[in-house]
Design an enzyme around this catalytic site. Structure first.
Site, PDB file in Angstrom:
ATOM      1  N   TYR A  76     -14.892  12.358   7.282  1.00  0.00           N
ATOM      2  CA  TYR A  76     -15.148  10.932   7.047  1.00  0.00           C
ATOM      3  C   TYR A  76     -15.258  10.630   5.553  1.00  0.00           C
ATOM      4  O   TYR A  76     -14.634   9.705   5.049  1.00  0.00           O
ATOM      5  CB  TYR A  76     -16.438  10.496   7.752  1.00  0.00           C
ATOM      6  N   PHE A 128       4.041 -13.161  -3.801  1.00  0.00           N
ATOM      7  CA  PHE A 128       4.465 -12.868  -2.425  1.00  0.00           C
ATOM      8  C   PHE A 128       3.595 -13.678  -1.451  1.00  0.00           C
ATOM      9  O   PHE A 128       2.486 -14.068  -1.785  1.00  0.00           O
ATOM     10  CB  PHE A 128       4.365 -11.363  -2.144  1.00  0.00           C
ATOM     11  N   ASP A 129       4.103 -13.924  -0.233  1.00  0.00           N
ATOM     12  CA  ASP A 129       3.395 -14.840   0.677  1.00  0.00           C
ATOM     13  C   ASP A 129       1.987 -14.393   1.047  1.00  0.00           C
ATOM     14  O   ASP A 129       1.080 -15.214   1.117  1.00  0.00           O
ATOM     15  CB  ASP A 129       4.231 -15.169   1.924  1.00  0.00           C
ATOM     16  N   ASP A 219       1.263  -6.420  -8.801  1.00  0.00           N
ATOM     17  CA  ASP A 219       1.537  -6.227  -7.387  1.00  0.00           C
ATOM     18  C   ASP A 219       2.699  -5.240  -7.375  1.00  0.00           C
ATOM     19  O   ASP A 219       3.849  -5.607  -7.560  1.00  0.00           O
ATOM     20  CB  ASP A 219       1.890  -7.566  -6.742  1.00  0.00           C
ATOM     21  N   ALA A 221       4.141  -3.075  -5.165  1.00  0.00           N
ATOM     22  CA  ALA A 221       4.764  -2.549  -3.946  1.00  0.00           C
ATOM     23  C   ALA A 221       6.094  -1.841  -4.251  1.00  0.00           C
ATOM     24  O   ALA A 221       6.388  -0.790  -3.701  1.00  0.00           O
ATOM     25  CB  ALA A 221       4.991  -3.683  -2.943  1.00  0.00           C
ATOM     26  N   LYS A 262       6.163   0.492   0.901  1.00  0.00           N
ATOM     27  CA  LYS A 262       7.452   0.321   0.234  1.00  0.00           C
ATOM     28  C   LYS A 262       7.751   1.576  -0.589  1.00  0.00           C
ATOM     29  O   LYS A 262       8.254   2.561  -0.069  1.00  0.00           O
ATOM     30  CB  LYS A 262       7.437  -0.925  -0.661  1.00  0.00           C
ATOM     31  N   HIS A 453       5.465 -18.354   9.677  1.00  0.00           N
ATOM     32  CA  HIS A 453       6.779 -17.793  10.005  1.00  0.00           C
ATOM     33  C   HIS A 453       6.702 -16.654  11.027  1.00  0.00           C
ATOM     34  O   HIS A 453       7.652 -16.424  11.755  1.00  0.00           O
ATOM     35  CB  HIS A 453       7.467 -17.298   8.737  1.00  0.00           C
TER      36      HIS A 453
HETATM   37  N1  F0G Z   1       3.207  -7.615  -2.161  1.00  0.00           N
HETATM   38  C1  F0G Z   1       4.537  -7.627  -2.015  1.00  0.00           C
HETATM   39  C2  F0G Z   1       5.420  -7.831  -3.198  1.00  0.00           C
HETATM   40  C3  F0G Z   1       5.090  -7.436  -0.743  1.00  0.00           C
HETATM   41  O1  F0G Z   1       6.411  -7.454  -0.600  1.00  0.00           O
HETATM   42  C4  F0G Z   1       4.222  -7.239   0.362  1.00  0.00           C
HETATM   43  C5  F0G Z   1       4.752  -7.051   1.693  1.00  0.00           C
HETATM   44  C6  F0G Z   1       2.842  -7.227   0.141  1.00  0.00           C
HETATM   45  C7  F0G Z   1       2.368  -7.420  -1.141  1.00  0.00           C
HETATM   46  C8  F0G Z   1       1.866  -7.005   1.255  1.00  0.00           C
HETATM   47  O2  F0G Z   1       1.870  -5.699   1.661  1.00  0.00           O
HETATM   48  O3  F0G Z   1       2.720  -5.731   4.024  1.00  0.00           O
HETATM   49  O4  F0G Z   1       1.506  -3.758   3.088  1.00  0.00           O
HETATM   50  O5  F0G Z   1       0.300  -5.851   3.589  1.00  0.00           O
HETATM   51  N2  F0G Z   1       5.934  -7.288   1.999  1.00  0.00           N
HETATM   52  C9  F0G Z   1       6.570  -7.087   3.287  1.00  0.00           C
HETATM   53  C10 F0G Z   1       7.954  -7.656   3.246  1.00  0.00           C
HETATM   54  C11 F0G Z   1       5.771  -7.532   4.452  1.00  0.00           C
HETATM   55  O6  F0G Z   1       8.595  -7.685   4.316  1.00  0.00           O
HETATM   56  O7  F0G Z   1       8.431  -8.049   2.189  1.00  0.00           O
HETATM   57  P1  F0G Z   1       1.594  -5.237   3.177  1.00  0.00           P
END
Ligand code: F0G
Length: 462
Positions: A76, A128-129, A219, A221, A262, A453
């Site tokens: 843990y 990002f969204d 960010d 990713a 990613k 979406h």
């Molecule tokens: N930041 C970026 C640039 C992303 O593309 C994503 C996720 C996230 C943050 C959030 O990360 O999914 O691990 O919680 N992008 C995916 C996409 C969902 O399809 O572009 P997550």
């Protein structure tokens, strides 16, 4: 040129295990789309032939990563796999403190809860969204400071993810460090078309932000894909290794949120990393509250191990050359066929311009969604809308926010599909193009209040 002497970016791996996929019949595709309220998000994976919905968590892990899973230490507190991840992040990015989280948005939730207050302003390059949704959930506002070139899908600019320093400074001048807890730089910039940010721009953003006492968060990713673009497109960077560039990149930031789904090529995982012990002190409490103890963050020990191994695989040059090369291959074939492709192609996906593909469908009839429906009907391929549906409504006026770029993203999972699959996708898109004059838009039947979406339902507009 990649490490071999022949200029073809063939796969730097061979296939040891296969997963059968099938093309569902036309009749079944029609039925499934209808049942899904015309939203391809709601179709089961087994009813898809080639799934280009996302590159997130959909990569193929290597034999070394699978072997790592067997070495999971499920203690843990203090799992050895956490220390492997911490060492990898320190070695590759130079951040001292790492807080694992179950995925990118978990990392955003932890960081934003610790640093953002009601009324704050978070500038960035087309957030990002999930990032934007988290910012708004905290009562703050995301301000887009991307360079103007990014809004033109056809300008061949090498770093369309760059921030406009004048726009950024205007935000700093208006709100100051009391209202701007940090700036977010998304590299590569997903919502802007998977476009990279130059090292020069990152350095300039850091200098400007330092002069206002404002922190900068990456960010990250797709930070490794961004490094590959820096190496291949930026002046005097060709001679550096990707690993050198990862450090140069990370040196421009105080904090990083990472969706490891990613560029660390795992099916689940993420983290917040920082060099600032005060920030780590703040975030770790929320990490415990939302994700789990500080050495596992909502993940199993085995997941942490796969992530630690994947961090290194994601920065291998031969892998990145193949990866970015495959995306470019799809983009070039589509462009040659006369399809309206956002240019230059991004690192993880090819984006199609719906304003040219379906010019007669207005934004609030969601042309990208109509395209995705027809792509699925015609071929079993799944793409994803990155446009007005994703953009959501203005929280104050309740109106749809028409997207600057009305796009469909064909997102390529890592190490999963072959170049022959890409050829199939080209034919699938051409088929939709050939019938574009008959394609109708969508009307909303069900609309959830946030991140609509994912679960919205539609009918064809008359
Ligand atoms: N930041 C970026 C640039 C992303 O593309 C994503 C996720 C996230 C943050 C959030 O990360 O999914 O691990 O919680 N992008 C995916 C996409 C969902 O399809 O572009 P997550």
């Amino acid at each position: 040129m990649s490490s071999n002497e022949i200029e073809v970016e063939a796969e730097p791996f061979r296939i040891k295990m296969v997963e059968p996929i099938r093309i569902p019949s036309r009749e079944l595709r029609e039925r499934r789309l209808e049942e899904a309220g015309l939203n391809v998000f709601l179709i089961k994976g087994e009813d898809i032939y080639i799934d280009l919905l996302t590159d997130s968590g959909t990569g193929a892990m290597s034999d070394r990563q699978w072997a790592g899973l067997m070495m999971g230490d499920e203690t843990y507190a203090g799992s050895r796999n956490f220390y492997h991840l911490k060492d990898a992040v320190k070695d590759i990015l130079g951040f001292e403190h790492v807080l694992p989280c179950h995925q990118g948005r978990g990392a955003e939730n932890v960081l934003h809860t610790a640093l953002i207050k009601d009324g704050d302003v978070i500038p960035g390059n087309t957030h990002f969204d999930t990032t934007k949704a988290h910012i708004e959930h905290k009562g703050a506002t995301a301000v887009d400071c991307t360079i103007d070139e990014a809004a033109d899908p056809y300008i061949d600019h090498p770093f369309k993810g760059d921030l406009d320093l004048k726009k950024l400074e205007a935000v700093y001048k208006e709100f100051g460090k009391d209202r701007v807890p940090f700036t977010v730089v998304t590299a590569t910039c997903n919502s802007g078309g998977g476009q990279p940010v130059s090292l020069e721009n990152m350095r300039a953003v850091k200098r400007l932000s330092d002069s206002y006492g404002i922190r900068v968060c990456m960010d990250g990713a797709r930070y490794a894909e961004n490094c590959y673009f820096i190496k291949t497109r930026e002046k005097r960077m060709e001679c550096h290794t990707i690993k050198d560039i990862t450090r140069m990149e990370a040196d421009c930031f105080d904090i990083m949120t990472m969706s490891a789904k990613k560029d660390a090529i795992v099916n689940i995982g993420g983290f917040v990393a920082t060099r600032d012990p005060d920030i780590y002190d703040k975030i770790k409490n929320y990490g415990i509250l939302f994700e789990g103890f500080v050495t596992y963050g909502g993940l199993a020990g085995r997941d942490l191990e796969a992530m630690a191994v994947g961090m290194y695989e994601g920065i291998e040059e031969s892998y990145l050359a193949y990866r970015i090369g495959q995306v470019r291959y799809l983009a070039e074939r589509l462009k040659e066929a006369g399809m309206p492709v956002l240019w230059p192609p991004g690192g993880h996906a090819v984006y199609l311009d719906m304003k040219r593909f379906l010019p007669n469908i207005p934004p609030d009839r969601f042309p990208g969604m109509a395209f995705c429906a027809h792509l699925y009907l015609g071929s079993g391929v799944r793409g994803v809308e990155i446009g007005t549906l994703l953009n959501g409504r203005d929280p104050k006026t309740g109106q749809n926010r028409p997207a600057k770029l009305e796009l469909v993203r064909l997102t390529i999972p890592r190490r999963v599909y072959t170049f022959r699959h890409m050829d199939y996708v080209v034919e699938a898109v051409k088929k939709v193009w050939s019938m574009r004059d008959e394609i109708k838009g969508f009307e909303l039947v069900h609309e959830p209040p946030v991140l609509r979406h994912f679960t919205a339902r539609f009918r064809w507009a008359p």
